[in-house]
Scaffold this motif. Structure first.
Motif, PDB file in Angstrom:
ATOM      1  N   GLY A  75       0.800  -1.220   0.000  1.00 24.97           N
ATOM      2  CA  GLY A  75       0.000   0.000   0.000  1.00 24.97           C
ATOM      3  C   GLY A  75       0.830   1.266   0.000  1.00 24.97           C
ATOM      4  O   GLY A  75       0.277   2.365  -0.139  1.00 24.97           O
ATOM      5  N   ASP A  76       2.135   1.136   0.139  1.00 27.79           N
ATOM      6  CA  ASP A  76       3.055   2.267   0.076  1.00 27.79           C
ATOM      7  C   ASP A  76       3.374   2.529  -1.403  1.00 27.79           C
ATOM      8  O   ASP A  76       3.951   1.685  -2.078  1.00 27.79           O
ATOM      9  CB  ASP A  76       4.318   1.927   0.865  1.00 27.79           C
ATOM     10  N   GLN A  77       3.009   3.703  -1.895  1.00 25.69           N
ATOM     11  CA  GLN A  77       3.181   4.023  -3.312  1.00 25.69           C
ATOM     12  C   GLN A  77       4.626   3.851  -3.756  1.00 25.69           C
ATOM     13  O   GLN A  77       4.905   3.332  -4.850  1.00 25.69           O
ATOM     14  CB  GLN A  77       2.734   5.464  -3.580  1.00 25.69           C
ATOM     15  N   ALA A  78       5.566   4.245  -2.920  1.00 28.67           N
ATOM     16  CA  ALA A  78       6.985   4.130  -3.288  1.00 28.67           C
ATOM     17  C   ALA A  78       7.404   2.671  -3.415  1.00 28.67           C
ATOM     18  O   ALA A  78       8.158   2.301  -4.324  1.00 28.67           O
ATOM     19  CB  ALA A  78       7.847   4.849  -2.243  1.00 28.67           C
ATOM     20  N   VAL A  79       6.906   1.820  -2.513  1.00 26.82           N
ATOM     21  CA  VAL A  79       7.274   0.401  -2.536  1.00 26.82           C
ATOM     22  C   VAL A  79       6.756  -0.275  -3.797  1.00 26.82           C
ATOM     23  O   VAL A  79       7.495  -0.964  -4.508  1.00 26.82           O
ATOM     24  CB  VAL A  79       6.742  -0.309  -1.278  1.00 26.82           C
ATOM     25  N   ILE A  80       5.475  -0.079  -4.110  1.00 25.20           N
ATOM     26  CA  ILE A  80       4.908  -0.772  -5.270  1.00 25.20           C
ATOM     27  C   ILE A  80       5.490  -0.220  -6.572  1.00 25.20           C
ATOM     28  O   ILE A  80       5.726  -0.975  -7.529  1.00 25.20           O
ATOM     29  CB  ILE A  80       3.356  -0.698  -5.252  1.00 25.20           C
ATOM     30  N   SER A  81       5.773   1.079  -6.626  1.00 21.78           N
ATOM     31  CA  SER A  81       6.379   1.644  -7.835  1.00 21.78           C
ATOM     32  C   SER A  81       7.777   1.078  -8.039  1.00 21.78           C
ATOM     33  O   SER A  81       8.172   0.746  -9.169  1.00 21.78           O
ATOM     34  CB  SER A  81       6.424   3.174  -7.736  1.00 21.78           C
ATOM     35  N   TYR A  82       8.535   0.961  -6.954  1.00 23.09           N
ATOM     36  CA  TYR A  82       9.883   0.394  -7.047  1.00 23.09           C
ATOM     37  C   TYR A  82       9.823  -1.070  -7.492  1.00 23.09           C
ATOM     38  O   TYR A  82      10.583  -1.502  -8.367  1.00 23.09           O
ATOM     39  CB  TYR A  82      10.575   0.501  -5.684  1.00 23.09           C
ATOM     40  N   ALA A  83       8.896  -1.829  -6.887  1.00 19.04           N
ATOM     41  CA  ALA A  83       8.778  -3.251  -7.237  1.00 19.04           C
ATOM     42  C   ALA A  83       8.425  -3.425  -8.707  1.00 19.04           C
ATOM     43  O   ALA A  83       8.994  -4.282  -9.396  1.00 19.04           O
ATOM     44  CB  ALA A  83       7.724  -3.915  -6.346  1.00 19.04           C
ATOM     45  N   LEU A  84       7.502  -2.614  -9.216  1.00 16.40           N
ATOM     46  CA  LEU A  84       7.094  -2.737 -10.619  1.00 16.40           C
ATOM     47  C   LEU A  84       8.214  -2.339 -11.571  1.00 16.40           C
ATOM     48  O   LEU A  84       8.403  -2.956 -12.626  1.00 16.40           O
ATOM     49  CB  LEU A  84       5.850  -1.891 -10.887  1.00 16.40           C
ATOM     50  N   SER A  85       8.983  -1.328 -11.192  1.00 16.02           N
ATOM     51  CA  SER A  85      10.083  -0.895 -12.065  1.00 16.02           C
ATOM     52  C   SER A  85      11.206  -1.927 -12.095  1.00 16.02           C
ATOM     53  O   SER A  85      11.835  -2.147 -13.137  1.00 16.02           O
ATOM     54  CB  SER A  85      10.632   0.460 -11.597  1.00 16.02           C
ATOM     55  N   LYS A  86      11.460  -2.591 -10.965  1.00 11.24           N
ATOM     56  CA  LYS A  86      12.515  -3.611 -10.917  1.00 11.24           C
ATOM     57  C   LYS A  86      12.080  -4.907 -11.599  1.00 11.24           C
ATOM     58  O   LYS A  86      12.864  -5.549 -12.298  1.00 11.24           O
ATOM     59  CB  LYS A  86      12.879  -3.912  -9.462  1.00 11.24           C
ATOM     60  N   ALA A  87      10.828  -5.289 -11.395  1.00 10.37           N
ATOM     61  CA  ALA A  87      10.365  -6.599 -11.867  1.00 10.37           C
ATOM     62  C   ALA A  87       9.893  -6.580 -13.317  1.00 10.37           C
ATOM     63  O   ALA A  87       9.996  -7.578 -14.017  1.00 10.37           O
ATOM     64  CB  ALA A  87       9.230  -7.095 -10.971  1.00 10.37           C
ATOM     65  N   GLU A  88       9.333  -5.432 -13.752  1.00 10.70           N
ATOM     66  CA  GLU A  88       8.719  -5.340 -15.079  1.00 10.70           C
ATOM     67  C   GLU A  88       7.786  -6.531 -15.325  1.00 10.70           C
ATOM     68  O   GLU A  88       7.911  -7.266 -16.302  1.00 10.70           O
ATOM     69  CB  GLU A  88       9.788  -5.279 -16.174  1.00 10.70           C
ATOM     70  N   PRO A  89       6.810  -6.741 -14.428  1.00  5.25           N
ATOM     71  CA  PRO A  89       5.957  -7.931 -14.542  1.00  5.25           C
ATOM     72  C   PRO A  89       4.924  -7.784 -15.658  1.00  5.25           C
ATOM     73  O   PRO A  89       4.482  -6.684 -15.992  1.00  5.25           O
ATOM     74  CB  PRO A  89       5.281  -8.000 -13.178  1.00  5.25           C
ATOM     75  N   GLU A  90       4.542  -8.916 -16.208  1.00  7.38           N
ATOM     76  CA  GLU A  90       3.435  -8.950 -17.173  1.00  7.38           C
ATOM     77  C   GLU A  90       2.120  -9.287 -16.495  1.00  7.38           C
ATOM     78  O   GLU A  90       1.059  -9.144 -17.101  1.00  7.38           O
ATOM     79  CB  GLU A  90       3.753  -9.972 -18.258  1.00  7.38           C
ATOM     80  N   ALA A  91       2.187  -9.760 -15.243  1.00  6.16           N
ATOM     81  CA  ALA A  91       0.973 -10.053 -14.470  1.00  6.16           C
ATOM     82  C   ALA A  91       1.266  -9.808 -12.997  1.00  6.16           C
ATOM     83  O   ALA A  91       2.361 -10.107 -12.513  1.00  6.16           O
ATOM     84  CB  ALA A  91       0.526 -11.494 -14.684  1.00  6.16           C
ATOM     85  N   VAL A  92       0.279  -9.250 -12.292  1.00  6.45           N
ATOM     86  CA  VAL A  92       0.386  -8.996 -10.853  1.00  6.45           C
ATOM     87  C   VAL A  92      -0.763  -9.724 -10.162  1.00  6.45           C
ATOM     88  O   VAL A  92      -1.936  -9.548 -10.526  1.00  6.45           O
ATOM     89  CB  VAL A  92       0.342  -7.489 -10.535  1.00  6.45           C
ATOM     90  N   PHE A  93      -0.427 -10.547  -9.171  1.00 11.44           N
ATOM     91  CA  PHE A  93      -1.419 -11.244  -8.357  1.00 11.44           C
ATOM     92  C   PHE A  93      -1.481 -10.546  -7.003  1.00 11.44           C
ATOM     93  O   PHE A  93      -0.504 -10.577  -6.235  1.00 11.44           O
ATOM     94  CB  PHE A  93      -1.046 -12.716  -8.177  1.00 11.44           C
ATOM     95  N   HIS A  94      -2.608  -9.905  -6.713  1.00  6.15           N
ATOM     96  CA  HIS A  94      -2.740  -9.146  -5.474  1.00  6.15           C
ATOM     97  C   HIS A  94      -3.378 -10.041  -4.409  1.00  6.15           C
ATOM     98  O   HIS A  94      -4.597 -10.131  -4.285  1.00  6.15           O
ATOM     99  CB  HIS A  94      -3.589  -7.902  -5.724  1.00  6.15           C
ATOM    100  N   ALA A  95      -2.518 -10.721  -3.639  1.00  3.18           N
ATOM    101  CA  ALA A  95      -2.977 -11.643  -2.600  1.00  3.18           C
ATOM    102  C   ALA A  95      -2.896 -11.035  -1.208  1.00  3.18           C
ATOM    103  O   ALA A  95      -3.357 -11.656  -0.242  1.00  3.18           O
ATOM    104  CB  ALA A  95      -2.156 -12.936  -2.646  1.00  3.18           C
ATOM    105  N   ALA A  96      -2.296  -9.847  -1.075  1.00  2.00           N
ATOM    106  CA  ALA A  96      -2.150  -9.224   0.243  1.00  2.00           C
ATOM    107  C   ALA A  96      -3.512  -8.719   0.715  1.00  2.00           C
ATOM    108  O   ALA A  96      -4.183  -7.964   0.001  1.00  2.00           O
ATOM    109  CB  ALA A  96      -1.152  -8.075   0.166  1.00  2.00           C
ATOM    110  N   ALA A  97      -3.922  -9.141   1.902  1.00  2.00           N
ATOM    111  CA  ALA A  97      -5.209  -8.704   2.445  1.00  2.00           C
ATOM    112  C   ALA A  97      -5.327  -9.156   3.890  1.00  2.00           C
ATOM    113  O   ALA A  97      -4.673 -10.109   4.315  1.00  2.00           O
ATOM    114  CB  ALA A  97      -6.369  -9.280   1.627  1.00  2.00           C
ATOM    115  N   TYR A  98      -6.179  -8.436   4.635  1.00  4.81           N
ATOM    116  CA  TYR A  98      -6.631  -8.933   5.933  1.00  4.81           C
ATOM    117  C   TYR A  98      -7.917  -9.715   5.689  1.00  4.81           C
ATOM    118  O   TYR A  98      -8.774  -9.302   4.903  1.00  4.81           O
ATOM    119  CB  TYR A  98      -6.904  -7.779   6.894  1.00  4.81           C
ATOM    120  N   LYS A  99      -8.103 -10.858   6.385  1.00  2.00           N
ATOM    121  CA  LYS A  99      -9.218 -11.735   6.036  1.00  2.00           C
ATOM    122  C   LYS A  99      -9.950 -12.327   7.241  1.00  2.00           C
ATOM    123  O   LYS A  99     -10.892 -13.087   7.061  1.00  2.00           O
ATOM    124  CB  LYS A  99      -8.716 -12.882   5.157  1.00  2.00           C
ATOM    125  N   GLN A 100      -9.539 -12.016   8.474  1.00  2.00           N
ATOM    126  CA  GLN A 100     -10.190 -12.608   9.648  1.00  2.00           C
ATOM    127  C   GLN A 100     -11.426 -11.803  10.020  1.00  2.00           C
ATOM    128  O   GLN A 100     -11.340 -10.658  10.473  1.00  2.00           O
ATOM    129  CB  GLN A 100      -9.210 -12.672  10.819  1.00  2.00           C
TER     130      GLN A 100
END
Length: 637
Positions: A347-372
């Motif tokens: 959820g940190d804009q800087a973290v996700i932007s950095y991850a996307l720039s380093k990984a250059e992914p073609e698909a993102v699976f968003h599994a992070a969540a609270y669920k209880q």
């Protein structure tokens, strides 16, 4: 010196076998000559060694090696080994004839010798091997006198293979088969008798003094397995089962391993079989990013992506221990896959932007969540921040980075939400729908029910309560849930992602819901105890936000089948993109102020079908204000 000793230990037995076989060739060749020429009035002198004998030995030795005669072990000699020996003897005859023809035109070689040579040699090579195996089996038979007596349920291929494996160990003695097939009654499989039907297993186990029952029915469906397990439980004898082939192929069980019957084996439906060809065609050689990569779903999703061809996997995880654990596991099991671990909050804009720039992914699976569910009822701010705002941050960053596919992992609780988890997940679905209309990124939402053995789920809770001696706590005797296994959930995610729809919500046809009371009783029995007698079941009442029964489909979402028979595609309900984005902006501002009252109001406004239920309807307390949602359709406990 130790090096050569170790070398001899490994190669010595094989050298001895080669020497034995060549000695048999020598004995056969000379013996047949002596028998054939010995009947003559003046038999010629037959030398014990000559160039002719050398050619015979070399020709036959080359054939032995080429046929692969020394890849097997005498201990396990069987009919296929005898067939291999016969082929080697016949081919060796042709090689000998060719060599001697070129050497001396087969002069002084009686034709009778050539005809009898392969038959006699086969007997001299095969008999010692079979005698050696019989001797080893006799030794194991002596060991089996004090071995564990085993009764096998299922006299099919799995049961027959199990008997052969058990005999090799020597510490287990199969005493009989149990099978319902009438045609097998009174027969023997691998010398072990078929003694009766499954319903008679208690009586047969007592008569045979069996100390262990093994269920060798890896392909049986869940309802039949439940019947078999109940029969085994009545005996009071410990029981295990042969793993399914799919579990072995996917690394969840080892070949030949006997495993305890797990609760997922007793689900009331057959597991979903994915279209692996379609999944590999979509996933192969891709770079993917998984948020919440250390969680129950995220970690299994990473493993399946690695197993089915992903080139690079970026692991985004906020918990350092979980990140370290999944990274180590993937590096051990999939050394050829490129891994990029990133510690941080998605959820940190800087973290996700950095991850996307380093990984250059073609698909993102968003599994992070609270669920209880019960926790989130009292933690509205964190539920909104993580499940809605973080999802919005990740989705928008993917659109800006030009990611091809964004996959939101949702829940069946988003259908007619009655708790904070369902409402926040439903709003995240609406956010994806709004973004899909404005960007080229493909948005895929996948809904499924409860996941067995996931962190914080009911199965590990029951297991721990049973381990402590009880009681097992169930909220209500009538409560039901849809269940699936963690691998099955991840297969659904990958299968849905492989379907080429720009904007879609997919759900699994999960069959009939499972009563939680029945789940608790089955787990108690699987632990070798009796519900109500050894382990008590206590009903505690529904917790805040919990329904008696979940629903998979919304009345306004028309579902149609996809090419996969168990995956359904919902037609999304109309949403107003500007209203959704405005609500998220207001929620972001309220979250920054930690204004729980405003968060509750805007969540209700954004998700009008959100109807909290239960005796303890969700209550959000701010510094001076309490907002209580009405308890509609409440059920008294």
């Amino acid at each position: 010196m130790a090096f050569w000793r170790d070398k001899w230990k490994s190669a010595g037995p094989r050298v001895a076998v080669v020497a034995h076989d060549l000695a048999m060739v020598w004995v056969t060749w000379l013996g047949l000559h002596w028998l054939r020429l010995g009947v003559l009035a003046h038999p010629p002198r037959i030398p014990l060694w000559s160039t002719e004998i050398l050619l015979v030995l070399v020709s036959q030795a080359l054939v032995f090696w080429q046929v692969g005669l020394y890849r097997g072990l005498w201990r396990f000699a069987s009919v296929p080994d005898l067939w291999n020996i016969f082929k080697a003897c016949v081919l060796g005859l042709f090689a000998i004839v060719l060599g001697l023809f070129l050497y001396n035109r087969l002069d002084f070689v009686p034709r009778t010798v050539l005809v009898l040579y392969p038959l006699v040699l086969m007997g001299l090579l095969g008999a010692p091997r079979l005698l050696y195996r019989a001797w080893k089996d006799a030794q194991n038979e002596n060991l089996r006198m004090n071995s564990v007596r085993i009764l096998i349920l299922g006299a099919g291929h799995a049961g027959e293979a199990l008997v052969r494996d058990l005999r090799r160990f020597g510490t287990y003695q199969p005493v009989g088969f149990i099978d319902d097939a009438i045609r097998l009654r009174g027969t023997k499989v691998q010398g072990v008798p078929v003694l009766g039907r499954v319903q008679d297993v208690a009586e047969i186990a007592r008569e045979t003094a069996a100390k262990l029952l093994v269920i060798a029915m890896p392909s049986v469906d869940a309802s039949a397995l439940q019947r078999v397990v109940m029969a085994c439980e009545r005996t009071g004898v410990p029981f295990r089962m042969v793993p399914r082939l799919q579990d072995v192929l996917e690394g969840r069980s080892l070949p030949g391993e006997l495993k305890e019957v797990a609760i997922e084996d007793l689900l009331g439906r057959k597991p979903v079989l994915p279209d692996w060809k379609a999944i590999r065609g979509w996933l192969g050689a891709r770079s993917v990013l998984v948020t919440g990569a250390g969680g129950s779903i995220g970690s299994e999703l990473c493993r399946q992506c690695a197993r089915h061809g992903a080139r690079r996997i970026t692991l985004l995880e906020i918990d350092e221990l979980s990140l370290m654990t999944i990274e180590a596991s993937l590096r051990r099991d999939f050394p050829d896959v490129e891994l990029l671990p990133i510690l941080g909050d998605c959820g940190d804009q800087a973290v996700i932007s950095y991850a996307l720039s380093k990984a250059e992914p073609e698909a993102v699976f968003h599994a992070a969540a609270y669920k209880q569910v019960p926790v989130l009822e009292a933690q509205l701010r964190e539920a909104v921040r993580n499940n809605v705002l973080a999802s919005d941050t990740v989705a928008r960053a993917c659109c800006d980075a030009g990611v091809g596919t964004f996959v939101l992992i949702s829940t069946d609780k988003a259908v007619d939400p009655a708790n904070v988890l369902g409402a926040t997940k439903r709003l995240a679905e609406m956010m994806c729908q709004a973004l899909a209309a404005q960007h080229s990124t493909r948005f895929v939402t996948v809904r499924f029910g409860n996941v067995l053995d996931s962190a914080g789920s009911v199965v590990p809770l029951f297991r721990e309560q049973i381990r402590r001696g009880g009681p097992v706590t169930v909220t209500d005797p009538e409560v039901t849930r849809f269940f699936m296994t963690i691998p099955e959930a991840c297969q659904l995610i990958l299968q849905a992602s492989a379907i080429g729809t720009h904007e879609a919500i997919y759900t699994l046809d999960m069959g009939e819901p499972v009563p939680i009371r029945l789940l608790a009783e089955q787990m108690i029995r699987l632990a070798g105890k009796q519900p109500g007698r050894d382990i008590a079941i206590v009903y505690t009442g529904l917790r805040p936000g919990e329904k008696l029964h979940e629903t998979l489909f919304h009345a306004d979402e028309r579902y149609r089948p996809t090419f996969h028979p168990k995956i359904l595609l919902a037609e999304p309900r109309e949403v107003e993109a500007a209203a959704v984005q405005g609500a998220i902006a207001e929620l972001r501002a309220a979250s920054a102020r930690y204004d729980r009252e405003a968060l509750a109001e805007w969540l209700h406004a954004a998700v009008p079908e959100f109807r909290p239920i239960g005796q303890h309807a969700a209550t959000y307390t701010g510094s001076s204000t309490v907002v209580a949602f009405p308890a509609r359709n409440a059920r008294k406990i």
